[in-house]
Design an enzyme around this catalytic site. Structure first.
Site, mmCIF file in Angstrom:
data_model
loop_
_atom_site.group_PDB
_atom_site.id
_atom_site.type_symbol
_atom_site.label_atom_id
_atom_site.label_comp_id
_atom_site.label_asym_id
_atom_site.label_seq_id
_atom_site.Cartn_x
_atom_site.Cartn_y
_atom_site.Cartn_z
ATOM 1 N N CYS A 62 0.851 -1.194 0.000
ATOM 2 C CA CYS A 62 0.000 0.000 0.000
ATOM 3 C C CYS A 62 0.879 1.234 0.000
ATOM 4 O O CYS A 62 2.112 1.156 0.016
ATOM 5 C CB CYS A 62 -0.929 0.006 1.216
ATOM 6 S SG CYS A 62 -0.055 0.178 2.785
ATOM 7 N N CYS A 92 3.478 1.633 2.652
ATOM 8 C CA CYS A 92 4.729 0.907 2.400
ATOM 9 C C CYS A 92 5.652 1.730 1.509
ATOM 10 O O CYS A 92 6.836 1.911 1.809
ATOM 11 C CB CYS A 92 4.448 -0.425 1.706
ATOM 12 S SG CYS A 92 3.371 -1.525 2.617
ATOM 13 N N ASP A 112 15.374 26.537 -30.098
ATOM 14 C CA ASP A 112 14.215 26.472 -29.204
ATOM 15 C C ASP A 112 14.532 25.758 -27.896
ATOM 16 O O ASP A 112 13.750 25.827 -26.946
ATOM 17 C CB ASP A 112 13.049 25.726 -29.890
ATOM 18 C CG ASP A 112 12.550 26.457 -31.121
ATOM 19 O OD1 ASP A 112 12.542 27.703 -31.099
ATOM 20 O OD2 ASP A 112 12.174 25.789 -32.091
ATOM 21 N N ASP A 131 10.856 23.155 -32.363
ATOM 22 C CA ASP A 131 11.491 22.014 -33.017
ATOM 23 C C ASP A 131 12.962 22.204 -33.289
ATOM 24 O O ASP A 131 13.646 21.258 -33.672
ATOM 25 C CB ASP A 131 10.785 21.706 -34.343
ATOM 26 C CG ASP A 131 11.092 22.765 -35.397
ATOM 27 O OD1 ASP A 131 11.199 23.943 -35.017
ATOM 28 O OD2 ASP A 131 11.232 22.407 -36.580
ATOM 29 N N ASP A 187 6.710 28.370 -31.647
ATOM 30 C CA ASP A 187 7.705 28.761 -32.634
ATOM 31 C C ASP A 187 7.022 28.749 -33.999
ATOM 32 O O ASP A 187 6.086 27.975 -34.219
ATOM 33 C CB ASP A 187 8.868 27.763 -32.600
ATOM 34 C CG ASP A 187 9.872 28.029 -33.702
ATOM 35 O OD1 ASP A 187 10.317 29.174 -33.823
ATOM 36 O OD2 ASP A 187 10.202 27.077 -34.438
#
Length: 887
Positions: free
Chosen positions: A12, A15, A664, A660, A448
């Protein structure tokens, strides 16, 4: 350094919280993150082997087991092997729990029948009936309980071990509840024996009616039943990883000295020449060398439309060659392949921890001790107010059993695992749980321009030829009697063919697409800052900007307004002249991606503002803004200033950056959520939090939608887990006994199991998530007009999702008459990508001039210029991956 540990003994959130706290306290450990669902722990440490040993020892001392995961050299990439661990563990857990469950039921059912049969009037053997047989009745129940305790002894071993180490967990609650019931039953047996010896049959009978052996067995059996359903559900959460691992081919055909040999895919090395036949999977990432094929890349990009590949084209491992034959040179193998990268990203995301999960961990860390205290207080209160020992014990055991820290611990990791897996299947790779959570709160998306909103490379958008009469008066651009648009394009392409300028290459590529061959030129000369000069058939020809025309006294005033309008639309205008006369104009631009406007419209509908960052001038930026509808434009931004702009915007709210390029990367890293277009550079992808494999801006709102759906699911899980415990624990303590509502340990065990199953099942609903768009919309796509005289450029509207090409023409331009329309009912379309595939499939049929596809109505209407058979239309749509019939 980073090391993955396999952790045992966790049941659980209490733990996982304890293990995480213990590991983080070891000297040399920078950070430890525990994943309850995968029974694993990721540890960032100082690299010393002693630190790993210290972590294992510390976790062991806390009552759990932790062993560093050892990677073998067999069986695929490390990413695949690491990801296989949770998949195999889930399967093994489900198998082990199933065995325990079967044994438990075999003995619990007769125990329940024996203990409760007399209450329901069920027939029982005489040996169990009558006061004189109460000891046989009680001792038989005890014997039936023992196998149930034996097969489920894990609850007692782990539960008491954790309790003695001061970190009680769910198993501790179950062990305490079952032990209390069993011990009370044993006490009752002794009481029966004493009563029989004293001849007090009434006491013996009363003791036999309150044995609680059946409660102890039912607690263990029902909890095990819940654990079985939970294990099966957990297995489904790892489906995404399992399916990804199954995609990679197991064998490859290698070409050695001209001979083919089939070898294990793991043995392929960079530089090997591989043969891929129709129907086979591509074994590694590489480049096609010889032959051709049609590749299904849907496993990597999510696009169902096959892609034609020829010599020099890149091919990706795990994609499937649907038709054709080719050889390829392997360049990336093993852990370097795109598939291994995807598996690694998904595995890391599911191993990470979202900020919201830390709240659940804090609650779970104190939850079990508080429940034990409540159970003790419940027992004392019932004894103080005059309740019987049996009643006090029953309520205390019910409190222990009904509380459910499991549900709290599973609420977040199950949703995270299913959400990231579903995203991967849709081409959206989320690199961390934190990114998945943060994305739901995005208020601004910074975009961009080049390569993100636009295609990232120049294309011809308009071709304008000077009037033929005017041209012919000086010999005409179509010398030797030739004239017309194709001749002008041949003239322009011939001049530009020797230039390496991107705009020149765009014109040459456009001519090639039209099937037009460039004229032969002589005396090629580049004029710095102006353009190109060359000789064609002994006449001086020019190609360049307006400054070049003015410097040579070539009159272009008649087209000044036209050129200005094109420039205002963000296009670069090139002028062409021959023998001192203007021959024509060609406009070139970095065209907008077909789905950019749709994506931005969807972001606006979601309440998200958009900002376009570009280094271009204000006029070009404004032209793109008019076309796609971004809210704000910031033009003239230098690469180094993008990061500062994103930082300033982040101070006003949660910001996502979509890009991309290499320039960037700083902005992607600075943004609250960095989103990289999949076709971008490796640096941009490494800097981003989310990677879009489709290279499609429409996946930005889809990624945010996935985040919102996942967070909504997590909040539902946490609410119901907390609500369940807040309501059930007081009821179990007996606060509603006065109005006739009372729970016993068996009902409590069933309720506790059900709560965990419900949480996991709710998370599994995310498996049905799909990107959704409010409307299809339209995007204005630039279309080159091949027009003479004052006809000018032609523009056309194109459905979102179709590919904008310079040679797109409508039926009016081609002069073909539409003789009929046929409408098909199409099933299986779910987004604008599907619309694009159906439209492209239909328009690829001879005789189909155009196709209109309606996503909402589920129809496709083909406009025909010739009689096309119904079967041909249906077959085209079916080949594209959808079901179709004539409406």
């Amino acid at each position: 350094m980073k090391q993955t540990f396999d952790v045992t003994g966790m049941t659980c959130a209490a733990c996982s919280s304890r293990v995480e706290k213990t590991a983080n306290g070891v000297p040399g450990v920078e950070r430890a993150t525990v994943n309850l669902l995968k029974n694993s722990m990721e540890v960032d440490y100082d690299g010393a082997p002693e630190t790993l040993a210290a972590v294992s020892a510390a976790v062991g001392k806390a009552g759990y087991g932790a062993q560093p995961r050892v990677e073998t050299s067999v069986g695929g990439s490390a990413a695949s092997r690491a990801s296989a661990a949770p998949v195999n563990a889930a399967a093994e857990e489900a198998k082990a729990v199933k065995t325990r469950l079967i044994v438990s039921f075999i003995f619990t059912i007769p125990l329940f029948y024996l203990s409760m049969g007399h209450m329901f009037g069920w027939p029982l053997p005489n040996v169990f009936l009558g006061d004189e047989n109460v000891l046989v009745f009680a001792f038989t129940q005890f014997l039936l309980l023992l196998p149930v305790i034996f097969v489920n002894f894990k609850f007692f071993r782990v539960g008491f071990k954790s309790l003695f180490h001061g970190s009680p967990n769910m198993d501790s609650l179950i062990a305490l509840g079952s032990t209390a019931s069993a011990v009370y039953g044993i006490y009752a047996i002794y009481k029966i024996g004493w009563a029989l010896g004293a001849g007090d049959m009434h006491v013996a009978h009363s003791a036999a009616m309150d044995l609680y052996f059946e409660s102890a067995a039912m607690i263990l059996t029902l909890i095990t039943l819940g654990k079985y359903f939970e294990a099966r559900a957990k297995g489904k959460t790892t489906d995404a990883i399992a399916k990804l691992m199954d995609l990679s081919p197991k064998t490859a055909t290698r070409l050695v000295d001209g001979a083919e040999e089939v070898v294990p895919a793991d043995s392929v090395r960079a530089g090997d020449i591989l043969v891929v036949k129709a129907g086979e999977g591509v074994p590694a990432d590489g480049v096609l060398v010889e032959g051709a094929g049609t590749l299904d890349e849907s496993v990597i990009t999510g696009e169902s439309a096959p892609v034609e590949k020829g010599p020099g084209d890149p091919v990706t491992g795990a994609t499937v060659n649907r038709s054709g034959w080719f050889t390829m040179r392997a360049e990336k193998v093993g852990e370097e392949t795109a598939l291994a990268n995807i598996i690694r990203l998904v595995d890391e995301a599911t191993s990470s921890k979202a900020p919201i999960e830390k709240m659940a961990d804090r609650i779970s860390g104190v939850f079990v001790p508080v429940v034990i205290v409540i159970a003790i207080v419940t027992f004392i209160v019932w004894m103080v107010i005059g309740g019987t020992l049996e009643a006090a014990l029953s309520h205390a055991v019910t409190v222990l059993v009904i509380s459910c820290p499991c549900a709290l611990g599973l609420a977040t990791p199950t949703a995270i695992m299913v959400g990231t897996g579903r995203g991967a299947a849709s081409g959206i790779l989320v690199k961390s749980a934190e990114a998945l959570e943060t994305a739901h709160d995005i208020g601004t998306v910074v975009l961009d321009k080049t390569g993100t909103i636009t295609q990232g490379k120049p294309e011809v958008t308009d071709v304008i030829e000077v009037g033929l009469d005017e041209a012919s008066s000086s010999g005409g651009i179509g010398a030797k009697g030739a004239s017309g648009p194709a001749s002008f394009l041949s003239f322009a392409a011939g001049i530009e063919k020797r230039s390496e300028h991107p705009l020149a290459q765009a014109i040459v590529n456009y001519a090639d697409a039209q099937g037009v061959e460039g004229v032969a030129v002589e005396g090629f000369e580049q004029v710095p800052g102006e353009g190109i000069a060359a000789m064609v058939d002994g006449e001086e020809c020019l190609a360049g900007n307006l400054r070049m025309m003015e410097a040579r006294d070539i009159d272009a005033s008649a087209y000044a307004d036209r050129a200005q309008a094109l420039a205002d639309d963000g296009k670069t205008v090139l002028y062409f002249a021959r023998a001192g006369r203007l021959a024509g104009l060609i406009a070139v631009a970095d065209v907008v991606k077909p789905t950019s406007k749709l994506a931005i419209d969807e972001l606006r509908r979601m309440g998200i503002s958009t900002v376009m960052l570009t280094g271009d001038n204000e006029r070009t930026a404004k032209a793109i803004q008019r076309r796609v509808g971004v809210d704000t434009v910031i033009a003239g931004v230098l690469p180094q200033d993008k990061e500062k702009t994103v930082r300033d915007l982040s101070s006003q709210g949660t910001v996502a950056m979509v890009g991309d390029g290499i320039n960037d990367a700083p902005a992607l890293a600075r943004a609250d959520v960095g989103i990289a277009i999949g076709a971008g550079t490796d640096i941009a992808i490494e800097s981003a939090d989310i990677v879009l494999m489709h290279s499609d801006l429409a996946d930005v709102p889809a990624a945010i939608g996935l985040s919102r759906a996942t967070m909504r699911n997590i909040k539902q899980n946490l609410f119901w887990a907390l609500f369940y415990n807040v309501i059930c624990i007081p009821v179990a303590a007996g606060v509603l006994v006065g109005i006739g509502i009372n729970l016993n340990p068996m009902i409590a065990a069933a309720a506790m199991s059900l709560s965990s199953v419900c949480v996991v099942s709710n998370a599994l609903r995310l498996r049905t998530w799909k990107p959704a768009f409010a409307s299809s919309g339209e995007v204005e796509a630039p279309v080159a007009g091949l027009a003479g005289g004052s006809d000018g450029a032609v523009s056309a509207k194109q459905d979102v999702g179709t590919e904008a090409k310079g040679n797109t023409e409508n039926t009016e331009e081609t002069g073909k008459d539409v003789i009929m329309e046929k409408t098909l009912s199409v099933e299986g379309m779910m987004c604008q990508h599907c619309v694009a595939h159906v439209k492209k499939a239909l328009e690829g049929i001879d005789g189909v001039e155009a196709a209109e596809v309606d996503l909402d109505a589920g129809t496709a209407t083909a406009r025909l210029s010739a009689d096309v058979a119904d079967d041909a239309l249906i077959a085209a749509v079916v080949d594209a991956g959808y079901e179709a019939k004539i409406a």
